[in-house]
Motif scaffolding. Structure first.
Motif, PDB file in Angstrom:
ATOM      1  N   ILE A  44       0.822  -1.204   0.000  1.00 36.32           N
ATOM      2  CA  ILE A  44       0.000   0.000   0.000  1.00 36.32           C
ATOM      3  C   ILE A  44       0.853   1.250   0.000  1.00 36.32           C
ATOM      4  O   ILE A  44       0.591   2.199  -0.731  1.00 36.32           O
ATOM      5  N   TYR A  45       1.898   1.255   0.832  1.00 32.21           N
ATOM      6  CA  TYR A  45       2.664   2.480   0.999  1.00 32.21           C
ATOM      7  C   TYR A  45       3.889   2.520   0.123  1.00 32.21           C
ATOM      8  O   TYR A  45       4.819   3.264   0.372  1.00 32.21           O
ATOM      9  N   VAL A  46       3.866   1.722  -0.904  1.00 32.33           N
ATOM     10  CA  VAL A  46       5.029   1.670  -1.788  1.00 32.33           C
ATOM     11  C   VAL A  46       5.043   2.894  -2.698  1.00 32.33           C
ATOM     12  O   VAL A  46       4.014   3.343  -3.188  1.00 32.33           O
ATOM     13  N   LEU A  47       6.233   3.461  -2.922  1.00 27.69           N
ATOM     14  CA  LEU A  47       6.358   4.589  -3.845  1.00 27.69           C
ATOM     15  C   LEU A  47       7.315   4.215  -4.951  1.00 27.69           C
ATOM     16  O   LEU A  47       8.410   3.767  -4.669  1.00 27.69           O
ATOM     17  N   PRO A  48       7.074   4.445  -6.228  1.00 28.40           N
ATOM     18  CA  PRO A  48       5.814   5.004  -6.745  1.00 28.40           C
ATOM     19  C   PRO A  48       4.645   4.048  -6.532  1.00 28.40           C
ATOM     20  O   PRO A  48       4.859   2.840  -6.491  1.00 28.40           O
ATOM     21  N   PRO A  49       3.448   4.577  -6.392  1.00 26.60           N
ATOM     22  CA  PRO A  49       2.304   3.739  -6.028  1.00 26.60           C
ATOM     23  C   PRO A  49       2.092   2.623  -7.043  1.00 26.60           C
ATOM     24  O   PRO A  49       2.251   2.815  -8.246  1.00 26.60           O
ATOM     25  N   LYS A  50       1.770   1.476  -6.506  1.00 20.94           N
ATOM     26  CA  LYS A  50       1.623   0.315  -7.373  1.00 20.94           C
ATOM     27  C   LYS A  50       0.184   0.245  -7.870  1.00 20.94           C
ATOM     28  O   LYS A  50      -0.756   0.388  -7.105  1.00 20.94           O
ATOM     29  N   TRP A  51       0.025   0.018  -9.164  1.00 20.78           N
ATOM     30  CA  TRP A  51      -1.309   0.020  -9.732  1.00 20.78           C
ATOM     31  C   TRP A  51      -2.055  -1.269  -9.479  1.00 20.78           C
ATOM     32  O   TRP A  51      -3.153  -1.286  -8.952  1.00 20.78           O
ATOM     33  N   ILE A  52      -1.428  -2.366  -9.851  1.00 20.22           N
ATOM     34  CA  ILE A  52      -2.118  -3.655  -9.743  1.00 20.22           C
ATOM     35  C   ILE A  52      -1.466  -4.459  -8.632  1.00 20.22           C
ATOM     36  O   ILE A  52      -0.248  -4.675  -8.652  1.00 20.22           O
ATOM     37  N   PRO A  53      -2.266  -4.882  -7.677  1.00 24.85           N
ATOM     38  CA  PRO A  53      -1.681  -5.666  -6.580  1.00 24.85           C
ATOM     39  C   PRO A  53      -1.125  -6.993  -7.108  1.00 24.85           C
ATOM     40  O   PRO A  53      -1.631  -7.565  -8.063  1.00 24.85           O
ATOM     41  N   SER A  54      -0.053  -7.429  -6.486  1.00 16.91           N
ATOM     42  CA  SER A  54       0.582  -8.657  -6.963  1.00 16.91           C
ATOM     43  C   SER A  54      -0.282  -9.866  -6.677  1.00 16.91           C
ATOM     44  O   SER A  54      -0.289 -10.824  -7.412  1.00 16.91           O
ATOM     45  N   ARG A  55      -1.001  -9.807  -5.552  1.00 14.81           N
ATOM     46  CA  ARG A  55      -1.968 -10.881  -5.349  1.00 14.81           C
ATOM     47  C   ARG A  55      -3.249 -10.261  -4.788  1.00 14.81           C
ATOM     48  O   ARG A  55      -3.226  -9.257  -4.106  1.00 14.81           O
ATOM     49  N   LEU A  56      -4.361 -10.849  -5.105  1.00 14.33           N
ATOM     50  CA  LEU A  56      -5.656 -10.281  -4.719  1.00 14.33           C
ATOM     51  C   LEU A  56      -6.042 -10.744  -3.329  1.00 14.33           C
ATOM     52  O   LEU A  56      -6.351 -11.903  -3.116  1.00 14.33           O
ATOM     53  N   MET A  57      -6.011  -9.802  -2.406  1.00 14.40           N
ATOM     54  CA  MET A  57      -6.281 -10.147  -1.014  1.00 14.40           C
ATOM     55  C   MET A  57      -7.784 -10.113  -0.746  1.00 14.40           C
ATOM     56  O   MET A  57      -8.304  -9.153  -0.186  1.00 14.40           O
ATOM     57  N   TRP A  58      -8.465 -11.121  -1.154  1.00  9.88           N
ATOM     58  CA  TRP A  58      -9.898 -11.164  -0.878  1.00  9.88           C
ATOM     59  C   TRP A  58     -10.175 -11.214   0.619  1.00  9.88           C
ATOM     60  O   TRP A  58     -11.252 -10.899   1.077  1.00  9.88           O
ATOM     61  N   GLU A  59      -9.124 -11.610   1.373  1.00  8.51           N
ATOM     62  CA  GLU A  59      -9.316 -11.670   2.826  1.00  8.51           C
ATOM     63  C   GLU A  59      -9.621 -10.302   3.388  1.00  8.51           C
ATOM     64  O   GLU A  59     -10.246 -10.181   4.436  1.00  8.51           O
ATOM     65  N   ASN A  60      -9.149  -9.255   2.712  1.00  6.04           N
ATOM     66  CA  ASN A  60      -9.446  -7.912   3.200  1.00  6.04           C
ATOM     67  C   ASN A  60     -10.938  -7.705   3.360  1.00  6.04           C
ATOM     68  O   ASN A  60     -11.396  -7.006   4.263  1.00  6.04           O
ATOM     69  N   TYR A  61     -11.689  -8.303   2.453  1.00  2.00           N
ATOM     70  CA  TYR A  61     -13.130  -8.106   2.485  1.00  2.00           C
ATOM     71  C   TYR A  61     -13.744  -8.760   3.714  1.00  2.00           C
ATOM     72  O   TYR A  61     -14.570  -8.159   4.402  1.00  2.00           O
ATOM     73  N   SER A  62     -13.326  -9.979   4.010  1.00  3.35           N
ATOM     74  CA  SER A  62     -13.912 -10.613   5.191  1.00  3.35           C
ATOM     75  C   SER A  62     -13.413  -9.934   6.456  1.00  3.35           C
ATOM     76  O   SER A  62     -14.136  -9.818   7.432  1.00  3.35           O
ATOM     77  N   LYS A  63     -12.175  -9.425   6.411  1.00  4.26           N
ATOM     78  CA  LYS A  63     -11.652  -8.714   7.581  1.00  4.26           C
ATOM     79  C   LYS A  63     -12.479  -7.466   7.872  1.00  4.26           C
ATOM     80  O   LYS A  63     -12.861  -7.191   9.004  1.00  4.26           O
ATOM     81  N   ALA A  64     -12.741  -6.702   6.818  1.00  3.20           N
ATOM     82  CA  ALA A  64     -13.492  -5.462   7.012  1.00  3.20           C
ATOM     83  C   ALA A  64     -14.901  -5.762   7.495  1.00  3.20           C
ATOM     84  O   ALA A  64     -15.422  -5.086   8.384  1.00  3.20           O
ATOM     85  N   LEU A  65     -15.515  -6.753   6.901  1.00  7.63           N
ATOM     86  CA  LEU A  65     -16.890  -7.069   7.277  1.00  7.63           C
ATOM     87  C   LEU A  65     -16.995  -7.548   8.706  1.00  7.63           C
ATOM     88  O   LEU A  65     -18.012  -7.361   9.364  1.00  7.63           O
ATOM     89  N   SER A  66     -15.930  -8.187   9.204  1.00  5.71           N
ATOM     90  CA  SER A  66     -16.009  -8.644  10.586  1.00  5.71           C
ATOM     91  C   SER A  66     -15.570  -7.566  11.563  1.00  5.71           C
ATOM     92  O   SER A  66     -15.906  -7.616  12.734  1.00  5.71           O
TER      93      SER A  66
END
Lengths: 278, 303
Positions: A44-66
């Motif tokens: 996230i905090y990488v400079l220059p900002p990275k456009w496409i994540p190297s892997r799709l963290m779908w876990e973020n979604y369940s983390k946020a929802l919980s």
């Protein structure tokens, strides 16, 4: 002739190019939101900002929802919005009809008074309304969210405009066939005013969905929170977990986009028609 | 029994229409009375008192207004609000106008796609948009990074710098609402009869002349209407400030709405906050009247 058609082609290319660039610029924040929502924390905090994540963290979604009861927030907001819409229609349709069709003393003055409520800026009423709600004992309850919005002159205004376009003959025919006045309203008028009603539904839904200031000051219990307040609290509690924040934002935006996708024409028509209710 | 009812209905027939009307109107009237007019007057009264919201209120005359008049912070807040309002409205309206003109020109393919793309920001909520843009403006965000690239190195991002926090807010709000105004302008443009353009083309009018004598005047009412309502709306900005900057840094983005909220619900000065509200309403009223006076000239021209 060929000189001017060359010019037209150049114009067209410039136009398309400009529109495409503009569209990309406008959509960039969305793209960034989605991209960040799927990023692993170290990217996230990488400079220059990275456009496409190297892997799709779908876990973020369940983390946020919980982390926060978004399901509850969304349910609350839907409930409030639906109740407000139904309440507004029950209150405004007869009033709009009365102003459009019926004759009675004081009609013009009353209409002016009703319209004048639209000219009072909302913010000046916030505190006195809060105090009123407090005196009613409605603080921290759904009543505080549902009842005040029922006082909407805008709905009465557009309903009246619409009703005046319905030809008298329809009503007369119904009356001749023995329909009482209420019957006329229910059986003839209501089915006809679908476009206006759809507009009211869409606008009220959007307004309630986006409502922030008012719920902020009248609701304090977590279980009753509406979706924007939920997002705001989430943002203060998890301010540094940007990917979760972006997930939360996406969750909050999605229902409106879905409503729009389903009712695009109504949306656009409604804005062109009313243009005011922001 | 039936005869009695029939007789009763006959006698009351003259009253039927007005009675029905009043019955139909009463719920709304009651709601307006309770939730609009009573708060309006009590707010006005409260602005002349000193009250913390719990105990009894104390009538203090115009002291709140005097305090506001003498307080530099208030004038700063007012200045911020006017700056924000006019900048945002100008930005939104120009972008929307240009977009609408572009989308309306002749046979444009993908018109619906473009319209949706530009309209999408309108579908976000102001809070969600604020969360996203706050991240964008941070130094690690895409915008913050791009800004630093141009040499304008602002530590902490634009939102942390008193000079740039307001422009950041303005930019975000412009993005948020331009599409909405664009749709209104599109509707206005489509309402212009194409015969006007055809006839003028026969008379030899070029694109600029067509714009000046057909498009612009026919849109003048729409423009006026949008201008008035946008000013009223933007003047009461709150959500973005709460989420993105909290009024800061150093009150650079503190506007009337947020100042009102602070004083009422953070400092518990209800009377003082109400005075702010009353002044907000008065200023909006004055601005609207000025606009109507200026607009009267142009409105006659269009019709």
């Amino acid at each position: 002739m060929s000189a001017s058609s060359d010019q037209t082609v150049v114009h067209k290319i410039l136009l398309y190019a400009g529109l495409v660039i503009g569209a990309i610029l406008f959509l960039l924040p969305f793209f960034w939101m989605i991209s960040t929502s799927l990023k692993p924390p170290d990217e996230i905090y990488v400079l220059p900002p990275k456009w496409i994540p190297s892997r799709l963290m779908w876990e973020n979604y369940s983390k946020a929802l919980s982390a926060a009861p978004f399901g509850r927030f969304i349910l609350n907001t839907f409930f409030v919005a639906a109740t407000v819409i139904i309440g507004q229609l029950i209150v405004a349709v007869p009033a709009g009809y009365a102003f459009a069709r019926l004759r009675f003393p004081g009609k013009e003055i009353l209409f002016m008074i009703f319209l004048s409520t639209m000219m009072i800026p909302g913010q000046v009423l916030m505190i006195p309304l809060y105090i009123l709600i407090k005196n009613f004992g409605w603080l921290d309850s759904f009543y505080a969210l549902i009842v005040p919005p029922l006082a909407s002159a805008f709905n009465i205004f557009i309903l009246r405009q619409f009703f005046t376009t319905i030809p008298f003959e329809l009503e007369d025919a119904a009356r001749i066939d023995g329909c009482g006045r209420i019957g006329v309203v229910l059986r003839i008028i209501l089915p006809l005013c679908k476009p206006v009603v759809s507009t009211i539904i869409v606008f009220t839904f959007m307004w309630q969905w986006n409502n922030f200031f008012w719920p902020l000051i009248v609701i304090s219990s977590k279980e009753l929170h509406v979706v924007q307040i939920g997002l705001s609290y989430f943002s203060s509690a998890h301010g540094t977990e940007v990917s979760l924040l972006m997930v939360a934002s996406l969750i909050v935006i999605l229902p409106v986009i879905i409503v729009f996708a389903l009712a695009q024409r109504t949306f656009i028509q409604g804005i062109a028609l009313g243009g005011m209710k922001m | 029994m039936k005869g009695l009812v029939a007789r009763f209905l006959y006698l009351t027939r003259r009253w039927e229409e007005p009675l029905t009307a009043y019955v139909f109107i009463t719920p709304s009237a009651l709601l307006f009375l309770v939730f609009v007019f009573i708060p309006a007057f009590s707010g006005l009264y409260l602005s002349f008192t000193s009250w913390d919201g719990i105990g009894a209120s104390q009538f203090i005359g115009i002291q709140n207004y005097v305090e506001l008049y003498e307080k530099p912070l208030f004038w700063k807040v007012l200045g911020n609000t006017l700056y924000y309002t006019f900048a945002v409205v100008l930005l939104q309206m120009s972008v929307a106008f240009i977009l609408a003109l572009a989308l309306n020109s002749g046979r444009l393919r993908l018109k619906g796609v473009f319209r949706t793309a530009y309209f999408l920001p309108v579908l976000t909520s102001t809070v969600a948009a604020s969360v996203i843009w706050r991240w964008l403006f941070s130094e690690e965000g895409f915008l913050g990074y791009a800004i630093n690239l141009t040499g304008l190195c602002v530590p902490g991002g634009w939102l942390a710098d008193p000079r740039f926090a307001m422009p950041a807010l303005i930019l975000m709000s412009g993005w948020r609402w331009a599409g909405y105004l664009m749709v209104i302008y599109l509707a206005g443009l489509q309402a212009i009869p194409s015969q006007l353009y055809d006839a003028s083309a026969i008379d030899g009018a070029g694109a600029w002349a067509q714009f000046r004598f057909i498009t612009w005047p026919m849109l003048s009412f729409t423009t006026f209407f949008i201008f008035v309502t946008s000013i009223i709306g933007s003047f009461q900005v709150f959500d973005q400030i709460y989420v993105m900057t909290g009024g800061g840094p150093l009150d650079a983005t503190n506007c009337m709405g947020y100042y009102l909220y602070e004083n009422a619900f953070k400092y518990f000065r209800m009377g003082y906050a109400n005075a702010i509200g009353v002044i907000t309403a008065v200023i909006i009223l004055i601005l609207t009247i000025i606009q109507f006076k200026i607009g009267a000239r142009y409105r006659d021209f269009a019709s």
